[in-house]
Design a protein around this motif. Structure first.
Motif, short mmCIF file in Angstrom:
data_model
loop_
_atom_site.label_atom_id
_atom_site.label_comp_id
_atom_site.label_asym_id
_atom_site.label_seq_id
_atom_site.Cartn_x
_atom_site.Cartn_y
_atom_site.Cartn_z
N LEU A 44 28.05 41.66 24.03
CA LEU A 44 28.63 40.72 24.98
C LEU A 44 29.75 41.40 25.73
CD1 LEU A 44 29.14 37.87 26.20
CD2 LEU A 44 30.74 37.48 24.28
N ASP A 45 29.56 41.56 27.03
CA ASP A 45 30.59 42.11 27.90
C ASP A 45 31.06 40.99 28.81
OD1 ASP A 45 32.21 43.40 29.69
OD2 ASP A 45 30.78 44.98 30.20
N LEU A 46 32.23 40.44 28.54
CA LEU A 46 32.73 39.30 29.30
C LEU A 46 33.11 39.65 30.72
CD1 LEU A 46 34.84 37.71 26.46
CD2 LEU A 46 32.87 36.63 27.56
N THR A 47 33.13 40.94 31.05
CA THR A 47 33.40 41.34 32.43
C THR A 47 32.14 41.31 33.29
OG1 THR A 47 33.02 43.72 32.13
CG2 THR A 47 35.20 42.88 31.56
N THR A 61 38.97 45.07 38.41
CA THR A 61 38.09 43.93 38.62
C THR A 61 36.90 44.00 37.67
OG1 THR A 61 36.88 45.08 40.37
CG2 THR A 61 38.72 43.68 41.04
N THR A 62 36.31 42.85 37.43
CA THR A 62 35.10 42.79 36.63
C THR A 62 33.92 43.25 37.48
OG1 THR A 62 34.46 40.55 37.27
CG2 THR A 62 36.05 40.77 35.47
N ARG A 63 32.77 43.34 36.86
CA ARG A 63 31.56 43.74 37.59
C ARG A 63 31.20 42.76 38.68
NH1 ARG A 63 27.51 46.01 32.80
NH2 ARG A 63 29.08 47.30 31.75
N ASP A 64 31.69 41.53 38.53
CA ASP A 64 31.40 40.49 39.53
C ASP A 64 32.51 40.35 40.56
OD1 ASP A 64 28.86 39.34 38.24
OD2 ASP A 64 30.31 39.29 36.60
N GLY A 65 33.51 41.24 40.48
CA GLY A 65 34.56 41.24 41.49
C GLY A 65 35.75 40.36 41.19
N PHE A 66 35.85 39.81 39.97
CA PHE A 66 36.99 38.98 39.61
C PHE A 66 38.12 39.86 39.07
CE2 PHE A 66 33.26 36.20 38.27
CZ PHE A 66 33.18 35.56 39.49
N GLU A 67 39.36 39.41 39.28
CA GLU A 67 40.49 40.11 38.65
C GLU A 67 40.22 40.15 37.15
OE1 GLU A 67 43.74 40.67 36.28
OE2 GLU A 67 43.26 38.56 36.65
N LEU A 68 40.47 41.31 36.52
CA LEU A 68 39.99 41.56 35.17
C LEU A 68 40.46 40.53 34.14
CD1 LEU A 68 38.36 43.53 33.40
CD2 LEU A 68 40.51 44.75 32.97
N GLN A 69 41.73 40.13 34.20
CA GLN A 69 42.23 39.20 33.19
C GLN A 69 41.67 37.80 33.38
OE1 GLN A 69 46.50 40.27 31.84
NE2 GLN A 69 46.45 40.82 34.01
N LEU A 91 43.23 33.61 43.59
CA LEU A 91 42.89 33.70 42.17
C LEU A 91 42.67 35.12 41.69
CD1 LEU A 91 40.45 30.70 41.62
CD2 LEU A 91 42.69 31.02 40.55
N GLN A 92 42.16 35.97 42.58
CA GLN A 92 41.82 37.34 42.20
C GLN A 92 42.93 38.34 42.52
OE1 GLN A 92 39.38 36.89 40.39
NE2 GLN A 92 38.60 34.99 41.30
N TRP A 93 44.09 37.85 42.93
CA TRP A 93 45.24 38.70 43.18
C TRP A 93 44.92 39.81 44.19
CZ3 TRP A 93 49.90 37.36 40.90
CH2 TRP A 93 49.82 36.35 39.92
N ASP A 94 44.22 39.43 45.25
CA ASP A 94 43.85 40.40 46.28
C ASP A 94 45.04 40.78 47.16
OD1 ASP A 94 41.13 40.54 45.55
OD2 ASP A 94 40.71 38.68 46.63
N VAL A 139 36.22 24.97 40.35
CA VAL A 139 36.27 26.34 40.87
C VAL A 139 35.53 27.29 39.94
CG1 VAL A 139 37.81 28.28 41.34
CG2 VAL A 139 38.38 26.01 42.21
N SER A 140 35.70 27.10 38.63
CA SER A 140 35.06 27.98 37.66
C SER A 140 33.54 27.83 37.70
CB SER A 140 35.59 27.68 36.25
OG SER A 140 36.99 27.88 36.18
N GLU A 141 33.06 26.61 37.87
CA GLU A 141 31.62 26.42 38.03
C GLU A 141 31.11 27.15 39.27
OE1 GLU A 141 30.27 22.23 35.98
OE2 GLU A 141 30.98 22.16 38.06
N ASP A 142 31.85 27.04 40.34
CA ASP A 142 31.43 27.69 41.58
C ASP A 142 31.41 29.22 41.44
OD1 ASP A 142 31.17 25.22 42.78
OD2 ASP A 142 33.12 25.30 43.79
N LEU A 143 32.43 29.77 40.80
CA LEU A 143 32.54 31.22 40.68
C LEU A 143 31.50 31.80 39.72
CD1 LEU A 143 36.43 31.68 40.56
CD2 LEU A 143 34.89 32.28 42.45
N THR A 144 31.21 31.09 38.64
CA THR A 144 30.28 31.62 37.63
C THR A 144 28.85 31.17 37.85
OG1 THR A 144 30.63 29.74 36.12
CG2 THR A 144 32.11 31.64 35.89
N GLY A 145 28.65 30.08 38.58
CA GLY A 145 27.31 29.53 38.74
C GLY A 145 26.80 28.82 37.50
#
Length: 310
Positions: free
Chosen positions: A68-71, A106-114, A161-164, A289-295
């Motif tokens: 399981l890689d949560l990133t 960032t994660t593999r999906d482009g989210f800020e890592l934390q 949210l992603q600290w861009d 927002v979390s539903e939208d980001l993760t699908g």
């Protein structure tokens, strides 16, 4: 100080299946070890399978290892599919894994890592496994937060949210840990009408684990000096999660942490979180927002028309 609750107080876990994320080291390992020693079938959900196997070899009991890689949301979906293929039900899901204050990544999906690892990865995993938990009376989701959710300036930065625009590793960690609590409380609100599964939160206080590897240099320098004075062992830090997961008296929506000064260490008991963590509007906004980001859409649960969890 409250009456001391220890591993000896964990009820018999025979016949129960527990999934613990980040279980190859630190708090996750100690949580998995204690549950296995009390008879649970424990799945170590880990990013590094070889390290997971080595950890499993150190635990007495029925223990398996799951990649399981949560990133990576793809990895989260693959792990959930594997659990569906190998288990008819799950009794305990302990969302323990996390990263703390790394340099901007960032994660593999482009989210800020934390935010992506600590919150979104666990949000998605929980949603994908909920159908294995819902039919089981007494099943629990335990989400591990941190006293850092109280730090000054802790907030959910919906506008970035992603600290861009800029990155503050401490504030980003606080955001992710506040998100853990908002998620845990909103999940409980939605689970309440079902009456079978409850959502509980926990925090370890200050515990000696590998998480300190990403601390800023100044913090790493003082940690060996200050740490022994205020922190506790990984086994001690795991006790709030273990109590939240196993104590028959636990209620949905509770938050467990150490009872010592500033909640740094001590005996696990019910504690309070920050006022904004109980904000029902904030909880629901983050959920959407979390539903939208993760699908990931959670099955068979709807928001309950109840007072916000406190």
């Amino acid at each position: 100080m409250t009456e001391k609750w220890t591993e000896r107080d964990i009820p018999d876990q025979k016949g129960r299946v527990a999934v613990v994320t980040g279980a190859n080291t630190g708090l996750g390992f100690e949580t998995a070890r204690a549950l296995a020693e009390r008879g649970a079938t424990v799945v170590l959900a880990v990013r590094d399978v070889e390290k997971g196997k080595k950890a499993a070899a150190r635990i007495s009991g029925d223990v398996g290892v799951l990649a399981l890689d949560l990133t990576s949301l793809e990895s989260v979906r693959d792990a959930a599919a594997e659990l569906h293929a190998t288990h008819d039900s799950i009794d305990l899901l302990i969302n323990n894994a996390g990263v703390m204050m790394p340099p901007k990544q960032t994660t593999r999906d482009g989210f800020e890592l934390q935010f992506g690892t600590n919150h979104l990865g666990h949000f998605a995993l929980t949603g994908l496994l909920l159908d294995l938990l819902l039919p089981v009376p007494g099943s629990r989701v335990v989400t591990v937060s941190s006293i850092a959710h109280r730090t000054g300036g802790a907030a959910i930065h919906f506008d970035d949210l992603q600290w861009d625009r800029s990155y503050d590793r401490t504030a980003a960690y606080a955001q992710s840990k506040l998100a853990n609590l908002l998620f845990a409380y909103e999940l409980q609100r939605r689970l309440a009408p079902r009456g079978t599964t409850v959502s509980v939160a926990a925090h370890p206080g200050l515990a000696s684990t590998e998480l300190v590897r990403d601390l800023p240099a100044a913090m790493r320098l003082i940690a060996p000096v200050i740490g022994p004075l205020v922190s506790q062992s990984a086994a001690g830090g795991a006790l709030p999660s273990l109590r939240a997961a196993t104590d028959p008296a636990v209620l949905g929506g509770q938050y467990y942490g150490p009872d010592g000064r500033s909640e740094f260490r001590g005996n696990p008991h019910v504690v309070s979180s920050s006022p904004q963590s109980y904000d029902g509007t904030l909880q629901q906004r983050l959920w959407t927002v979390s539903e939208d980001l993760t699908g990931v859409k959670f099955p068979e649960i709807q928001p309950a028309l109840v007072e916000q969890v406190k």
